[in-house]
Design a protein around this motif. Structure first.
Motif, PDB file in Angstrom:
ATOM      1  N   ALA A   1       0.797  -1.192   0.484  1.00 57.85           N
ATOM      2  CA  ALA A   1      -1.018  -0.148  -0.295  1.00 57.85           C
ATOM      3  C   ALA A   1       0.588   0.997  -0.033  1.00 57.85           C
ATOM      4  O   ALA A   1       0.681   2.168  -0.622  1.00 57.85           O
ATOM      5  N   ALA A   2       2.073   1.273   0.826  1.00 58.03           N
ATOM      6  CA  ALA A   2       2.851   2.705   0.562  1.00 58.03           C
ATOM      7  C   ALA A   2       3.611   2.697  -0.635  1.00 58.03           C
ATOM      8  O   ALA A   2       3.180   3.639  -1.272  1.00 58.03           O
TER       9      ALA A   2
ATOM     10  N   LEU B   1      10.339   7.735  -2.197  1.00 59.97           N
ATOM     11  CA  LEU B   1      10.087   8.338  -0.582  1.00 59.97           C
ATOM     12  C   LEU B   1       8.733   6.757  -0.256  1.00 59.97           C
ATOM     13  O   LEU B   1       8.543   5.870   1.050  1.00 59.97           O
ATOM     14  N   GLY B   2       7.708   6.562  -0.264  1.00 56.23           N
ATOM     15  CA  GLY B   2       6.500   5.441  -0.968  1.00 56.23           C
ATOM     16  C   GLY B   2       7.489   3.704  -0.586  1.00 56.23           C
ATOM     17  O   GLY B   2       6.800   3.301   0.177  1.00 56.23           O
ATOM     18  N   PHE B   3       8.475   3.580  -0.606  1.00 57.84           N
ATOM     19  CA  PHE B   3       9.401   2.341  -0.566  1.00 57.84           C
ATOM     20  C   PHE B   3      10.075   2.646   0.381  1.00 57.84           C
ATOM     21  O   PHE B   3       9.611   1.608   1.439  1.00 57.84           O
ATOM     22  N   CYS B   4      10.689   3.754   0.985  1.00 62.98           N
ATOM     23  CA  CYS B   4      11.121   3.903   2.314  1.00 62.98           C
ATOM     24  C   CYS B   4      10.089   3.590   3.232  1.00 62.98           C
ATOM     25  O   CYS B   4      10.360   3.440   4.434  1.00 62.98           O
TER      26      CYS B   4
ATOM     27  N   LEU C   1       9.588   1.553   6.893  1.00 58.74           N
ATOM     28  CA  LEU C   1      10.077   1.830   7.950  1.00 58.74           C
ATOM     29  C   LEU C   1       8.149   1.151   8.524  1.00 58.74           C
ATOM     30  O   LEU C   1       8.283   0.922   9.731  1.00 58.74           O
ATOM     31  N   ASN C   2       6.722   1.015   7.961  1.00 58.06           N
ATOM     32  CA  ASN C   2       5.573   0.935   8.597  1.00 58.06           C
ATOM     33  C   ASN C   2       6.002  -0.698   8.935  1.00 58.06           C
ATOM     34  O   ASN C   2       5.819  -1.233  10.052  1.00 58.06           O
TER      35      ASN C   2
END
Length: 112
Positions: free
Chosen positions: A56-57, A85-88, A92-93
């Motif tokens: 989802a990120a 940024l979405g991958f990072c 992190l999530n």
């Protein structure tokens, strides 16, 4: 006559005790199997949760990058930057959900 009757009752009682013992062993085995299945289901649920958060990120980053590129006209750069940024954010999530990295609000709660 009474001895035969007593002997018959004792024999039936012994048979019933043997059947009960086997049923108890089978019930314990069923409980152990159910406990293992429950652990397996919890692991599967955790894996699905982590993978869906990660995907989802990445998708949100890609969509935001596409929209940013369409409105600003920065061709592939908005998509590339926001996808990374979405991958990072996804990594992190996943680390936070797995308990490897502490949540940022946990540190503030400990100091009070």
């Amino acid at each position: 006559m009474a001895d035969d009757r007593e002997e018959s009752l004792e024999k039936r009682r012994a048979q019933l005790e043997a059947k009960l013992a086997t049923k108890r062993v089978e019930a314990k085995m069923d409980e152990a199997n159910e406990a293992r299945a429950e652990v397996s289901r919890k692991g599967y649920a955790q894996a699905m949760k982590l993978s869906s958060e990660f995907i989802a990120a990445i998708i949100v980053g890609a969509v935001l990058g596409y929209v940013f590129d369409r409105f600003v006209g920065t061709a592939p750069w908005g998509m590339i930057v926001l996808l990374l940024l979405g991958f990072c954010a996804g990594v992190l999530n996943v680390l936070r959900s797995a308990g490897v990295v502490a949540h940022p609000l946990d540190d503030k709660d400990d100091k009070k």
